[in-house]
Design an enzyme around this catalytic site. Sequence first.
Site, PDB file in Angstrom:
ATOM      1  N   PHE A   8      19.277  19.673  56.203  1.00  0.00           N
ATOM      2  CA  PHE A   8      19.231  18.235  56.475  1.00  0.00           C
ATOM      3  C   PHE A   8      18.308  17.517  55.490  1.00  0.00           C
ATOM      4  CE2 PHE A   8      15.889  19.879  59.439  1.00  0.00           C
ATOM      5  CZ  PHE A   8      14.812  19.146  58.969  1.00  0.00           C
ATOM      6  N   GLY A  32       6.149  18.923  54.980  1.00  0.00           N
ATOM      7  CA  GLY A  32       7.107  20.025  55.037  1.00  0.00           C
ATOM      8  C   GLY A  32       7.770  19.997  56.391  1.00  0.00           C
ATOM      9  N   LYS A  33       8.786  20.854  56.546  1.00  0.00           N
ATOM     10  CA  LYS A  33       9.518  20.813  57.811  1.00  0.00           C
ATOM     11  C   LYS A  33       8.602  21.098  58.995  1.00  0.00           C
ATOM     12  CE  LYS A  33      13.998  21.062  55.836  1.00  0.00           C
ATOM     13  NZ  LYS A  33      15.220  21.732  55.476  1.00  0.00           N
ATOM     14  N   ARG A  34       7.541  21.856  58.752  1.00  0.00           N
ATOM     15  CA  ARG A  34       6.631  22.165  59.860  1.00  0.00           C
ATOM     16  C   ARG A  34       5.635  21.025  60.130  1.00  0.00           C
ATOM     17  NH1 ARG A  34       4.056  27.358  58.408  1.00  0.00           N
ATOM     18  NH2 ARG A  34       5.976  28.117  57.452  1.00  0.00           N
ATOM     19  N   ASP A  35       5.483  20.149  59.164  1.00  0.00           N
ATOM     20  CA  ASP A  35       4.470  19.091  59.316  1.00  0.00           C
ATOM     21  C   ASP A  35       5.087  17.714  59.465  1.00  0.00           C
ATOM     22  OD1 ASP A  35       2.227  20.945  58.692  1.00  0.00           O
ATOM     23  OD2 ASP A  35       3.292  21.016  56.785  1.00  0.00           O
TER      24      ASP A  35
END
Length: 478
Positions: A17, A256-259
């Site tokens: 995505f 990032g995707k985690r943040d």
Amino acid sequence: MVERKVVTRFAPSPTGFMHVGGVRTALYAWLWARKNGGTFILRIEDTDKDREVAGSIDHIKECLKWLELDWDEGPDKGGPHLPYVQSERLELYKRYAQILINKGLAYPDPYTSDQLDEFREQAELAGKPFLYREHRPAYLSGEGKNREKWDETKPLRFRTPEIKETKWNDLVYGELSAGPEALDDFILIKSDGYPTYNFAHIVDDIEMGVTHVMRGQEFISSTPKFLAVYEALEVLPPLFATLPPILAPDGKKKLGKRDGAKDLLEYRKEGYLPEAMINFLALLGWNPGTDQEIFRKEELVNSFKLEQVQRSGARLDEKKLDWINKEHLKTKPEKELEVLILERLPKEIRNPKLVPLILERISKFSDIDTMVKEKELEFFFVRPKIDRQKLSFKGTTAEETKENLRKAISALSAVQDFKKEEIKSVLMQVAEGLDGRGKLLHPVRFALSGLERSPDPFIIAEILGKDETLSRLKEVVK
Ligand code: GLU
């Protein structure tokens, strides 16, 4: 020199995505093209089949469509450089590869991956960076255009013509340079027949006449390699504008995707307006140089300048997005807003009277879901139970409160046009006569809503209507 028409492109890889980072790149490229009366191209870079994620291309298009970043050439649109999907352009990359082979500037890689791993290990043991060019096959060592036929079963590598220091100018970061270690014989075409990103994007940018390349900082370290290929092909490179990193909400890490990097379409689900999203993304790295923070799309096109793109990281701040969205909500025609708000409400409480009240309290449409979930609107439809302990304003006795509510009832009974302005005016008149307005306004509000925090009593009364308002007040007095 003849001024070339500006051509920019957004060249995403369909590997999952899109989040704000990718879309910001698209926006800047779009703005620059629109500002200069140029062309904005959408090109799909799908040459890394292992990393491809199904559905990504549709997702990319959906994001651009939501934000109305229309492309002039690309998938679904056509254009003079069809097709706009790299996996359908393989013959073209081979043609360019052949140009390099003919110049003696590309050669088949003779090594197996095990051998390459071994070279890498040796370099590591020696504490040196691994450079493929130090292992060039011997037949290439001479001056001449020594070559071996490429039968396409082996990867084709670039033969870096000159190992030197590279200097270039970036429109955002200014003079950049890199030492010889930045240059290496990288793969142009893999053994599966697909070109690498490093090669394909250069061929396409040349073919499509791209004049300005906007992309993230992660591409700076490879730029010397790209420049070497342009030189080898004897083509002038486009101008590069490196965009600053987007930082996680804490302002420390890269987003990032985690943040907090979420699917852009999540923002659509949350009910942000596309024009607000664009405004927000534009300011993630661009400083207009004035105090203006709210921009309509056309204003962005006019004001945006690549020289004003910042170098320092831009923090993703969703509170700011909320604020920007609220500002854009204020500029939307009432009728349009009414439709959007009612659409978001559960059928049972889809009442146009609630619209102004809701509008005052939300910054994005998903806030309506929260209001519904927290039952903040329920009291309009279901008569609330009143906790008498909480009815009186602090320091007021129950008797006093009762008396004040009676005054409110008689004042409100006389109101003909039961609208919030009129209601406010009569209630304020009574309230000003007391030693503290709260002594009247608090119990009225509480008697009508049963909530400790709710909208002001005037708007609640208007929405409830005269009969229901008086009846709720009377019931409490009783
Ligand atoms: N396909 C590359 C990516 O998605 C694009 C980089 C570029 O704009 O050249 O990261």
